[in-house]
Design a protein around this motif. Structure first.
Motif, PDB file in Angstrom:
ATOM      1  N   PHE A   2       0.856  -1.193   0.000  1.00  0.00           N
ATOM      2  CA  PHE A   2       0.000   0.000   0.000  1.00  0.00           C
ATOM      3  C   PHE A   2       0.895   1.247   0.000  1.00  0.00           C
ATOM      4  CE2 PHE A   2      -2.261  -3.542   1.677  1.00  0.00           C
ATOM      5  CZ  PHE A   2      -3.567  -3.398   1.263  1.00  0.00           C
ATOM      6  N   GLU A   3       0.756   2.050  -1.034  1.00  0.00           N
ATOM      7  CA  GLU A   3       1.662   3.206  -1.168  1.00  0.00           C
ATOM      8  C   GLU A   3       1.242   4.363  -0.255  1.00  0.00           C
ATOM      9  OE1 GLU A   3       2.040   4.792  -5.113  1.00  0.00           O
ATOM     10  OE2 GLU A   3       3.639   6.187  -4.491  1.00  0.00           O
ATOM     11  N   ILE A   4       2.223   4.979   0.367  1.00  0.00           N
ATOM     12  CA  ILE A   4       1.977   6.193   1.155  1.00  0.00           C
ATOM     13  C   ILE A   4       2.009   7.373   0.174  1.00  0.00           C
ATOM     14  CG2 ILE A   4       2.854   7.698   2.993  1.00  0.00           C
ATOM     15  CD1 ILE A   4       4.079   5.173   4.279  1.00  0.00           C
ATOM     16  N   ILE A   5       0.865   8.036   0.035  1.00  0.00           N
ATOM     17  CA  ILE A   5       0.760   9.143  -0.929  1.00  0.00           C
ATOM     18  C   ILE A   5       1.304  10.431  -0.309  1.00  0.00           C
ATOM     19  CG2 ILE A   5      -0.868  10.476  -2.357  1.00  0.00           C
ATOM     20  CD1 ILE A   5      -0.630   7.459  -3.099  1.00  0.00           C
ATOM     21  N   SER A   6       1.007  10.647   0.976  1.00  0.00           N
ATOM     22  CA  SER A   6       1.574  11.825   1.660  1.00  0.00           C
ATOM     23  C   SER A   6       1.766  11.497   3.127  1.00  0.00           C
ATOM     24  CB  SER A   6       0.664  13.051   1.483  1.00  0.00           C
ATOM     25  OG  SER A   6      -0.587  12.797   2.089  1.00  0.00           O
ATOM     26  N   ASN A   7       2.657  12.245   3.745  1.00  0.00           N
ATOM     27  CA  ASN A   7       2.982  12.024   5.163  1.00  0.00           C
ATOM     28  C   ASN A   7       3.245  13.401   5.770  1.00  0.00           C
ATOM     29  OD1 ASN A   7       4.180  11.548   7.629  1.00  0.00           O
ATOM     30  ND2 ASN A   7       5.457   9.858   6.914  1.00  0.00           N
ATOM     31  N   LYS A  16      -0.193  12.578   9.793  1.00  0.00           N
ATOM     32  CA  LYS A  16      -1.332  12.156   8.968  1.00  0.00           C
ATOM     33  C   LYS A  16      -0.762  11.512   7.711  1.00  0.00           C
ATOM     34  CE  LYS A  16      -5.172  13.840   6.204  1.00  0.00           C
ATOM     35  NZ  LYS A  16      -5.875  15.014   5.688  1.00  0.00           N
ATOM     36  N   LEU A  17      -1.094  10.235   7.522  1.00  0.00           N
ATOM     37  CA  LEU A  17      -0.649   9.541   6.318  1.00  0.00           C
ATOM     38  C   LEU A  17      -1.849   9.317   5.408  1.00  0.00           C
ATOM     39  CD1 LEU A  17       1.924   8.945   7.986  1.00  0.00           C
ATOM     40  CD2 LEU A  17       1.860   6.619   7.110  1.00  0.00           C
ATOM     41  N   VAL A  18      -1.718   9.695   4.160  1.00  0.00           N
ATOM     42  CA  VAL A  18      -2.733   9.323   3.164  1.00  0.00           C
ATOM     43  C   VAL A  18      -2.170   8.125   2.410  1.00  0.00           C
ATOM     44  CG1 VAL A  18      -3.999  10.062   1.115  1.00  0.00           C
ATOM     45  CG2 VAL A  18      -3.656  11.661   3.016  1.00  0.00           C
ATOM     46  N   VAL A  19      -2.950   7.032   2.427  1.00  0.00           N
ATOM     47  CA  VAL A  19      -2.454   5.753   1.907  1.00  0.00           C
ATOM     48  C   VAL A  19      -3.389   5.260   0.809  1.00  0.00           C
ATOM     49  CG1 VAL A  19      -1.972   3.345   2.550  1.00  0.00           C
ATOM     50  CG2 VAL A  19      -1.474   5.191   4.173  1.00  0.00           C
ATOM     51  N   ALA A  56     -10.596   8.862  -5.098  1.00  0.00           N
ATOM     52  CA  ALA A  56      -9.134   8.809  -5.231  1.00  0.00           C
ATOM     53  C   ALA A  56      -8.574   7.461  -4.782  1.00  0.00           C
ATOM     54  CB  ALA A  56      -8.510   9.938  -4.401  1.00  0.00           C
ATOM     55  N   GLY A  57      -9.412   6.677  -4.074  1.00  0.00           N
ATOM     56  CA  GLY A  57      -8.956   5.361  -3.592  1.00  0.00           C
ATOM     57  C   GLY A  57      -7.975   5.456  -2.441  1.00  0.00           C
ATOM     58  N   THR A  58      -8.150   6.503  -1.602  1.00  0.00           N
ATOM     59  CA  THR A  58      -7.202   6.681  -0.492  1.00  0.00           C
ATOM     60  C   THR A  58      -7.915   6.731   0.854  1.00  0.00           C
ATOM     61  OG1 THR A  58      -7.331   9.088  -0.729  1.00  0.00           O
ATOM     62  CG2 THR A  58      -5.534   7.978  -1.882  1.00  0.00           C
ATOM     63  N   ILE A  59      -7.168   6.365   1.900  1.00  0.00           N
ATOM     64  CA  ILE A  59      -7.652   6.540   3.274  1.00  0.00           C
ATOM     65  C   ILE A  59      -6.630   7.386   4.034  1.00  0.00           C
ATOM     66  CG2 ILE A  59      -8.990   4.400   3.376  1.00  0.00           C
ATOM     67  CD1 ILE A  59      -6.622   3.101   4.852  1.00  0.00           C
ATOM     68  N   SER A  60      -7.126   8.094   5.072  1.00  0.00           N
ATOM     69  CA  SER A  60      -6.236   8.897   5.909  1.00  0.00           C
ATOM     70  C   SER A  60      -6.085   8.213   7.251  1.00  0.00           C
ATOM     71  CB  SER A  60      -6.819  10.295   6.144  1.00  0.00           C
ATOM     72  OG  SER A  60      -7.012  10.931   4.920  1.00  0.00           O
ATOM     73  N   LEU A  61      -4.849   8.113   7.701  1.00  0.00           N
ATOM     74  CA  LEU A  61      -4.561   7.499   8.995  1.00  0.00           C
ATOM     75  C   LEU A  61      -3.811   8.511   9.850  1.00  0.00           C
ATOM     76  CD1 LEU A  61      -3.232   4.064   7.642  1.00  0.00           C
ATOM     77  CD2 LEU A  61      -5.556   4.583   8.446  1.00  0.00           C
ATOM     78  N   PHE A  62      -4.251   8.672  11.099  1.00  0.00           N
ATOM     79  CA  PHE A  62      -3.569   9.579  12.011  1.00  0.00           C
ATOM     80  C   PHE A  62      -2.757   8.710  12.968  1.00  0.00           C
ATOM     81  CE2 PHE A  62      -7.427  11.691  10.592  1.00  0.00           C
ATOM     82  CZ  PHE A  62      -6.933  12.908  10.153  1.00  0.00           C
ATOM     83  N   ILE A  63      -1.467   8.935  13.019  1.00  0.00           N
ATOM     84  CA  ILE A  63      -0.599   8.025  13.778  1.00  0.00           C
ATOM     85  C   ILE A  63       0.236   8.795  14.784  1.00  0.00           C
ATOM     86  CG2 ILE A  63       1.156   6.233  13.604  1.00  0.00           C
ATOM     87  CD1 ILE A  63       0.373   5.969  10.663  1.00  0.00           C
ATOM     88  N   GLN A  64       0.088   8.417  16.063  1.00  0.00           N
ATOM     89  CA  GLN A  64       0.924   9.014  17.102  1.00  0.00           C
ATOM     90  C   GLN A  64       2.143   8.104  17.282  1.00  0.00           C
ATOM     91  OE1 GLN A  64      -0.600   8.970  21.124  1.00  0.00           O
ATOM     92  NE2 GLN A  64       0.369  10.921  21.597  1.00  0.00           N
ATOM     93  N   ALA A  65       3.332   8.679  17.106  1.00  0.00           N
ATOM     94  CA  ALA A  65       4.560   7.883  17.243  1.00  0.00           C
ATOM     95  C   ALA A  65       4.913   7.764  18.719  1.00  0.00           C
ATOM     96  CB  ALA A  65       5.695   8.537  16.469  1.00  0.00           C
ATOM     97  N   ILE A  66       4.329   6.746  19.358  1.00  0.00           N
ATOM     98  CA  ILE A  66       4.590   6.569  20.784  1.00  0.00           C
ATOM     99  C   ILE A  66       5.487   5.361  21.038  1.00  0.00           C
ATOM    100  CG2 ILE A  66       2.690   7.710  22.028  1.00  0.00           C
ATOM    101  CD1 ILE A  66       1.125   5.079  21.698  1.00  0.00           C
TER     102      ILE A  66
END
Ligand code: NAD
Ligand code: FES
Length: 284
Positions: A2-7, A16-19, A56-66
């Motif tokens: 799954f490609e990361i479109i933006s980070n 916020k990663l758009v995948v 666009a076929g994308t989902i947004s994921l919010f990730i806390q780097a803990i």
């Protein structure tokens, strides 16, 4: 893959990663999550689907780097790939037109709250959104939540933005005003915050929903890692939730289970940092 479109970095340690995940983008509903594994042998991480763009076929994921694993995910730049994104998992949020609804987001929990506010707004609810953080640097998604909310309030513990104090401050004012009493309350954030909200709405019997984030391993109801006590029943957050009636949740048990792996996580972060240092030294 799954490609990361933006980070993008939204706040300290929060990305916020758009995948690219077309099938999930088409199928997902508010409240659902995915299990993400960056590479073979890596830990599986449950992540709420923050938003989706079916066209666009994308989902947004919010990730806390803990932890070490989440740090490796957010360190993967746009153009990189995630090996597994499984989902959508979990039950969709029960969305109705309640009338007046208050949505409360604490810190990173605001990212989980966002798709709920969006779905509640689309269903015609009059929404008061309250989001809070330690300081203005931790306030996220304000621009996205404001147009969805009839009233939008911010709290910070140091008073650097909005009300000074916790999210529960403005909530108590609303609950004390007969003209503003909501028909439902949604709360997502740290366990003490969700417990506080539940205790505040209990006397008036206001329907209150919380989204729980216990430790998850398989995300499919097989391992029992995400069990939570809801009234007299044991439920699995991954298949029965993650949203539950706040007035029935055993917050003590949830808090204990969440803290029991903290030492292991701290060790994993330390080992990852040591490995990184050794790799850099070897490259010199
Ligand atoms: P934080 O500790 O900075 O708190 C954010 C805000 O929550 C505070 O500013 C305050 O307004 C409110 N809050 C905190 N404790 C409160 C209390 N006792 N009473 C009333 N309000 C209170 O939060 P953070 O560091 O951004 O988030 C970390 C925590 O959030 C972790 O424990 C994580 O597990 C949890 N979390 C939960 C979910 C979920 O789905 N429930 C999602 C993401 C993160
Ligand atoms: Fe294994 Fe829910 S994560 S049962």
């Amino acid at each position: 893959m799954f490609e990361i479109i933006s980070n993008d970095i939204l706040a300290e340690n929060l990305h916020k990663l758009v995948v690219s995940a077309p099938r999930i983008a088409r199928a997902r509903k508010a409240g659902q999550f995915v299990m993400v594994r960056l590479a073979e042998g890596e830990e599986r991480i449950p992540l709420t689907i923050g938003d989706a763009d079916a066209a666009a076929g994308t989902i947004s994921l919010f990730i806390q780097a803990i932890g070490a694993s989440t740090r490796r995910i957010v360190d993967t730049p746009a153009g990189g790939f995630i090996r597994d994104v499984a989902g959508p998992l979990g039950k969709e949020t029960h969305i109705a037109n309640w009338g007046r609804v208050v949505c409360v987001g604490g810190g990173v929990g605001t990212a989980v709250l966002f798709p709920l506010v969006k779905a509640l707004a689309e269903a015609g609810n009059q929404i008061t959104t309250i989001i809070g953080g330690r300081s203005s640097r931790y306030i996220i998604l304000a621009d996205e939540l404001t147009p969805l909310s009839e009233t939008f309030l911010v709290t910070t513990e140091d008073g650097s933005l909005g009300y000074k104090g916790f999210v529960t401050g403005p909530l108590s004012e609303i609950l004390a005003d007969p003209e503003r009493i909501p028909q439902a309350v949604f709360a997502v954030g740290p366990v003490p915050m969700m417990r506080a909200v539940a205790e505040m709405t209990r006397p008036q019997g206001i329907e209150t929903i919380v989204s729980l984030n216990p430790i998850m391993i398989d995300g499919t109801g097989m391992c029992g890692g995400c069990r939570v006590q809801i009234g007299t029943e044991t439920k699995f957050a991954c298949v029965d939730g993650p949203e539950f009636d706040a007035h029935l949740v055993d917050f003590d048990g949830l808090g204990d289970r969440l803290t029991s792996y903290r030492q292991n996580e701290a060790e994993a972060v330390r080992h990852a940092a040591e490995d990184c240092k050794l790799a850099k030294e070897a490259a010199l």
